[in-house]
Design an enzyme around this catalytic site. Structure first.
Site, PDB file in Angstrom:
ATOM      1  N   HIS A  65      -8.328  -4.717   0.312  1.00 57.56           N
ATOM      2  CA  HIS A  65      -7.053  -4.033   0.504  1.00 57.56           C
ATOM      3  C   HIS A  65      -6.313  -4.463   1.780  1.00 57.56           C
ATOM      4  O   HIS A  65      -5.166  -4.889   1.719  1.00 57.56           O
ATOM      5  CB  HIS A  65      -7.287  -2.519   0.508  1.00 57.56           C
ATOM      6  CG  HIS A  65      -6.020  -1.729   0.467  1.00 57.56           C
ATOM      7  ND1 HIS A  65      -5.244  -1.636  -0.670  1.00 57.56           N
ATOM      8  CD2 HIS A  65      -5.366  -1.043   1.427  1.00 57.56           C
ATOM      9  CE1 HIS A  65      -4.183  -0.902  -0.413  1.00 57.56           C
ATOM     10  NE2 HIS A  65      -4.223  -0.534   0.858  1.00 57.56           N
ATOM     11  N   SER A  68       0.830  -1.202   0.000  1.00 58.56           N
ATOM     12  CA  SER A  68       0.000   0.000   0.000  1.00 58.56           C
ATOM     13  C   SER A  68       0.868   1.256   0.000  1.00 58.56           C
ATOM     14  O   SER A  68       1.725   1.400  -0.869  1.00 58.56           O
ATOM     15  CB  SER A  68      -0.950  -0.063   1.208  1.00 58.56           C
ATOM     16  OG  SER A  68      -1.853   1.015   1.193  1.00 58.56           O
ATOM     17  N   ASP A  76      -9.855  -4.546  -4.690  1.00 57.65           N
ATOM     18  CA  ASP A  76      -9.429  -3.459  -3.805  1.00 57.65           C
ATOM     19  C   ASP A  76     -10.535  -2.426  -3.671  1.00 57.65           C
ATOM     20  O   ASP A  76     -11.013  -1.884  -4.669  1.00 57.65           O
ATOM     21  CB  ASP A  76      -8.159  -2.806  -4.368  1.00 57.65           C
ATOM     22  CG  ASP A  76      -7.394  -2.070  -3.286  1.00 57.65           C
ATOM     23  OD1 ASP A  76      -7.998  -1.225  -2.608  1.00 57.65           O
ATOM     24  OD2 ASP A  76      -6.189  -2.344  -3.133  1.00 57.65           O
TER      25      ASP A  76
END
Ligand SMILES: *[C@@H]1O[C@H](CO)[C@@H](O)[C@H](O)[C@H]1NC(C)=O
Ligand SMILES: *[C@@H]1O[C@H](CO)[C@@H](O)[C@H](O)[C@H]1NC(C)=O
Length: 266
Positions: free
Chosen positions: A240, A71, A185
């Site tokens: 995510h 991320s 995501d």
């Protein structure tokens, strides 16, 4: 390297998969200072500096180590290769934000007051200096503003008027660059950002490999890495926050694990 608003311990589970596969492997999970707010409030210039200093002070990481960022951590590891010339073997980013984010889901993780500032004032220098998220906000209606020297994203993506050749040559030194995004995501918008694809100018259409400047102009060497097969792209299927956790384990073992076994690619 962990993601935003998280601790290094968020990467423990992923590290355990590596330890099981490669007994005795040396792994460091790097923390951005002590406080999880630092990952939000510290501008990336500082986060990258801190990250590089931590690596340079580690005698086990003098050469040829593999570096993984999840991320927001994807920026830190890539920024560290570009700016600090770290001698990385394989550079790996999972569910990254290489082409920035533009949209609400990501912001919902942040406190309301910060959210408001970001959408209103994001390109003002003051905000760029104090909220890390603003450093990679990429408003497709305001490319003229986001492509500026104050903006961390356009700097490390070499989208500024003045290219930094060192960034490009440092990227070309890696043995392999592995980058993923997840079809599921729900946080990163657009999710293809993990593959360096953002919204095209003045639209919400997602760029394609042959229309994005990152490829057509080879700004940081992605196309040059791709030609001899040194760019490895994958699509995962997890939410995510699950990227470094059990729901993504099979994907990781099947596709990503191999990049830690340190045999150079042809
Ligand atoms: C390129 O980046 C390096 C590392 O951040 C910096 O030292 C150098 O001054 C930059 N060069 C240019 C031309 O901006
Ligand atoms: C873009 O690249 C893909 C894959 O290489 C190719 O199939 C496609 O025709 C290209 N599109 C354009 C508009 O050039």
């Amino acid at each position: 390297m962990h993601g935003i608003a998280a601790f290094a311990s968020d990467m423990n589970e992923l590290a355990s998969w590596l330890r099981a596969a490669f007994p005795g492997i040396y792994i460091v999970l790097i923390e951005i200072r002590n406080d999880f707010e630092d990952s939000i409030l510290w501008p990336f210039d500082k986060q990258v500096e801190h990250f590089c200093a931590t690596i340079r002070n580690d005698v086990h990481l003098e050469q040829d180590f593999n570096m993984l960022g999840f991320s927001q951590g994807s920026f830190i590891v890539r920024g560290a290769v570009e700016r600090c010339s770290l001698p990385v073997h394989n550079l790996i980013t999972l569910s990254g934000l290489h082409q920035g984010v533009f949209g609400i889901p990501y912001l919902l993780k942040l406190p309301a007051r910060l959210r408001e500032w970001i959408s209103k004032y994001t390109y003002e220098e003051l905000i760029q200096d104090h909220i890390s998220t603003a450093n990679y906000w990429r408003d497709s209606a305001q490319f003229n503003k986001c492509i500026s020297q104050f903006h961390f994203l356009s700097d490390i993506n070499n989208e500024c008027i003045k290219l930094n050749e060192t960034y490009r040559s440092n990227m070309l030194k890696v043995n392999g660059f592995v980058t993923t995004y997840s079809k599921l995501d729900e946080v990163i918008t657009p999710r293809e950002s993990g593959w360096f694809l953002g919204y095209a100018e003045h639209s919400l259409d997602i760029e394609t490999w042959n229309t994005s400047r990152q490829f057509t102009e080879d700004l940081i060497g992605i196309r040059t890495l791709w030609k001899p097969g040194k760019l490895f792209i994958f699509i995962s299927h997890t939410r995510h926050q699950d990227t470094p956790h059990a729901p993504n384990r099979d994907f990781f073992l099947k596709n990503i694990l191999q990049f830690f076994n340190h045999i150079p690619f042809q």
